[in-house]
Design an enzyme around this catalytic site. Structure first.
Site, PDB file in Angstrom:
ATOM      1  N   HIS A  60       0.865  -1.189   0.000  1.00 61.33           N
ATOM      2  CA  HIS A  60       0.000   0.000   0.000  1.00 61.33           C
ATOM      3  C   HIS A  60       0.895   1.231   0.000  1.00 61.33           C
ATOM      4  CE1 HIS A  60      -3.730  -2.283   0.861  1.00 61.33           C
ATOM      5  NE2 HIS A  60      -2.907  -3.101   1.501  1.00 61.33           N
ATOM      6  N   LEU A  61       0.971   1.883  -1.153  1.00 62.76           N
ATOM      7  CA  LEU A  61       1.885   3.030  -1.270  1.00 62.76           C
ATOM      8  C   LEU A  61       1.210   4.366  -0.964  1.00 62.76           C
ATOM      9  CD1 LEU A  61       3.993   1.986  -4.391  1.00 62.76           C
ATOM     10  CD2 LEU A  61       4.784   2.093  -2.029  1.00 62.76           C
ATOM     11  N   ARG A  62      -0.127   4.337  -0.783  1.00 65.67           N
ATOM     12  CA  ARG A  62      -0.878   5.569  -0.419  1.00 65.67           C
ATOM     13  C   ARG A  62      -0.672   6.678  -1.460  1.00 65.67           C
ATOM     14  NH1 ARG A  62      -3.415   2.213   3.044  1.00 65.67           N
ATOM     15  NH2 ARG A  62      -2.231   1.773   4.921  1.00 65.67           N
ATOM     16  N   ASN A  92      -6.508   0.727  -2.872  1.00 69.60           N
ATOM     17  CA  ASN A  92      -7.433   1.299  -1.882  1.00 69.60           C
ATOM     18  C   ASN A  92      -6.890   2.619  -1.355  1.00 69.60           C
ATOM     19  OD1 ASN A  92      -5.345   0.059  -0.431  1.00 69.60           O
ATOM     20  ND2 ASN A  92      -6.631  -0.293   1.364  1.00 69.60           N
ATOM     21  N   LYS A 140      -7.990  -5.895  -7.806  1.00 70.19           N
ATOM     22  CA  LYS A 140      -8.131  -6.192  -6.385  1.00 70.19           C
ATOM     23  C   LYS A 140      -9.599  -6.155  -6.011  1.00 70.19           C
ATOM     24  CE  LYS A 140      -6.745  -6.579  -2.008  1.00 70.19           C
ATOM     25  NZ  LYS A 140      -5.801  -5.858  -1.182  1.00 70.19           N
ATOM     26  N   ASP A 277       2.180  -7.036   2.568  1.00 66.47           N
ATOM     27  CA  ASP A 277       0.993  -6.231   2.887  1.00 66.47           C
ATOM     28  C   ASP A 277       1.433  -4.971   3.649  1.00 66.47           C
ATOM     29  OD1 ASP A 277      -1.543  -5.260   3.032  1.00 66.47           O
ATOM     30  OD2 ASP A 277      -2.311  -6.781   4.406  1.00 66.47           O
ATOM     31  N   HIS A 281       0.724   3.665   8.179  1.00 69.12           N
ATOM     32  CA  HIS A 281      -0.137   4.715   8.722  1.00 69.12           C
ATOM     33  C   HIS A 281       0.750   5.580   9.608  1.00 69.12           C
ATOM     34  CE1 HIS A 281      -3.929   2.833   7.498  1.00 69.12           C
ATOM     35  NE2 HIS A 281      -3.451   1.679   7.920  1.00 69.12           N
TER      36      HIS A 281
HETATM   37  O1  DOR Z   1      -4.651  -4.008   7.974  1.00 68.08           O
HETATM   38  C1  DOR Z   1      -4.893  -3.707   6.822  1.00 68.08           C
HETATM   39  N1  DOR Z   1      -4.476  -2.529   6.303  1.00 68.08           N
HETATM   40  N2  DOR Z   1      -5.594  -4.536   6.074  1.00 68.08           N
HETATM   41  C2  DOR Z   1      -6.032  -4.197   4.851  1.00 68.08           C
HETATM   42  O2  DOR Z   1      -6.685  -4.982   4.212  1.00 68.08           O
HETATM   43  C3  DOR Z   1      -5.768  -2.862   4.295  1.00 68.08           C
HETATM   44  C4  DOR Z   1      -4.577  -2.267   4.909  1.00 68.08           C
HETATM   45  C5  DOR Z   1      -4.470  -0.798   4.662  1.00 68.08           C
HETATM   46  O3  DOR Z   1      -4.647  -0.371   3.500  1.00 68.08           O
HETATM   47  O4  DOR Z   1      -4.221  -0.053   5.603  1.00 68.08           O
HETATM   48 ZN    ZN Z   2      -6.055  -7.050   2.634  1.00 67.77          ZN
HETATM   49 ZN    ZN Z   3      -3.364  -5.028   1.924  1.00 67.30          ZN
END
Ligand code: DOR
Ligand code: ZN
Ligand code: ZN
Length: 409
Positions: A60-62, A92, A140, A277, A281
């Site tokens: 997740h590169l935001r 996402n 996804k 994964d 944050h």
């Molecule tokens: O813990 C998680 N963080 N699970 C996810 O499915 C998404 C991810 C996120 O994008 O922060």
């Molecule tokens: Zn996930």
């Molecule tokens: Zn993920």
């Protein structure tokens, strides 16, 4: 005479050989035992082993509106630091990558900003028209709500309409709606549903972060050749007892009990993919309950440490973070073969170091393994023949490219 030659210990097809890689124009031109002649030769010091470039299919590169959590720049520097040469970008984001216009923005954002090579994902949730109009590298689907909140209410429909490999976050929306603790059944139930759809549709499906004994058993029992799955380092190395001591370890799917963790290790040889994964944050957002664990800069080292503890082999790392991801996601320009990009991850199995997240490139300035001494470290990362990371330093401009994915039948 090759433009460049890398000489030393090489992990090649399940063995550790002393040999050379001849590089021409950023590609592997020859793989040979003994020493090849090069205009430039880089000899790996004793103790270092060259692995093919490692691929992380779940990152997740935001960026976009959450650049405070991570940017393409910070996240792909973290990737190089951790020995990752290709990252798969999860859609996402805010806004989510689920329409053609945002997909185009994502493509443009990567250009000139990415230090690693990358694959761009597209989020599918009742947007089949848009999904078919973009040429994403993978798709996804979220079966239950997660970060970003968007999930599919018609998994089978969304999975069948995606014109490429689908990665699925499998947690059952109904069960997690009733039980926010996200019990193992939420994952098992969702995996069963996903497998039933896959059995019917016979289209490539990759199940993300399998974390339970029941989940892994369900996938292995069905044994559908077009279904793959990922396991994360945090589910391999941590349990819910760790989470009870450290609330920062909140993650979806959650950390499980020791029995589930052991089931992952018992099935290690049948796990096709290990992926981080990486879900950064800010500490402030974590304090407010955000789920996700950063992993890019610790995953390979944790696995090397596991190699040193006799839990797995270097070949397992190559298989689960290079060969299998490249085959499963149909990446044409990667792989440890003549003609493919000269991407390499050089590791030192004997090097001991202490995890200090304040020295990491990710903006998530914490790690579950903070203060932990690990034996085994990534010391160099090459992409297309260029040394881009050495001993924690990153060189050069962001020259990452999008991977080449085979046209979908
Ligand atoms: O813990 C998680 N963080 N699970 C996810 O499915 C998404 C991810 C996120 O994008 O922060
Ligand atoms: Zn996930
Ligand atoms: Zn993920």
């Amino acid at each position: 005479m090759f433009e460049m030659v890398l000489y030393g210990k090489v992990a090649f097809r399940g063995r550790i050989l002393t040999g050379s890689i001849g590089v021409e124009k950023g590609r592997i031109a020859r793989i040979a035992l003994g020493e090849l002649k090069g205009e430039e030769t880089l000899r790996l010091p004793r103790g270092q082993v060259l692995l093919p470039g490692l691929v992380d299919v779940h990152v997740h590169l935001r960026d976009f509106e959450q650049a405070n959590k991570e940017t393409i720049e910070s996240g792909t520097k973290a990737a190089l630091h951790g020995g990752i040469t290709v990252v798969f970008d999860m859609p996402n984001t805010k806004p989510p990558v689920m329409d053609a216009r945002t997909f185009r923005m994502r493509e443009l954002l990567f250009r000139g900003k990415s230090y690693a090579d990358y694959a761009i994902g597209f989020l599918v949730s009742r947007n089949c028209g848009e999904a078919k109009s973009v040429n994403a590298d993978f798709y996804k689907v979220f079966m239950g709500a997660s970060t970003g909140g968007i999930f599919s209410e018609d998994f089978e429909g969304d999975y069948s309409c995606a014109p490429g490999v689908v990665s699925v976050h499998a947690e059952d929306a109904e069960i997690i709606g009733k039980n926010p603790q996200r019990p193992p059944e939420a994952e098992i139930r969702a995996i069963e549903k996903a497998l039933n759809a896959a059995e019917k549709l016979r289209k490539p499906l990759n199940i993300c972060h399998v974390s339970t004994a029941g989940g892994i058993r369900a996938v292995l029992e069905k044994a559908l050749p077009w279904v793959s799955f990922e396991v994360t380092p945090h589910h391999l190395f941590l349990t819910k007892e760790d989470f009870e001591k450290n609330p920062l370890l909140k993650v979806y799917p959650p950390l499980r009990g020791e029995r589930d963790r052991r089931a992952l290790w018992e099935n290690l040889s049948r796990i096709p993919i290990i992926a981080s994964d990486h879900a950064p944050h800010t500490l402030e957002d974590k304090g407010a309950g955000a789920a996700g664990i950063p992993g890019l800069e610790t995953e390979v080292a944790l696995l090397l440490d596991a190699v040193n503890r006799g839990l797995m082999s270097l070949h397992d790392i190559v298989e689960k973070m290079h060969s299998n991801p490249i085959r499963i996601f149909n990446i044409m320009n990667k792989g440890f073969d003549v003609g493919r990009d000269a991407d390499f991850t050089v590791v030192d199995l004997r090097r001991e170091w202490v995890v200090k997240p304040e020295e990491f490139y990710t903006k998530a300035k914490w790690s579950p393994w903070e203060g932990r001494k690990l034996r085994g470290k990534v010391v160099k990362t090459f992409i297309r023949g260029e040394l881009l990371m050495e001993e924690d330093d990153i060189f050069g401009k962001p020259a990452g490219r999008r991977v080449e994915v085979a046209a979908k039948g």
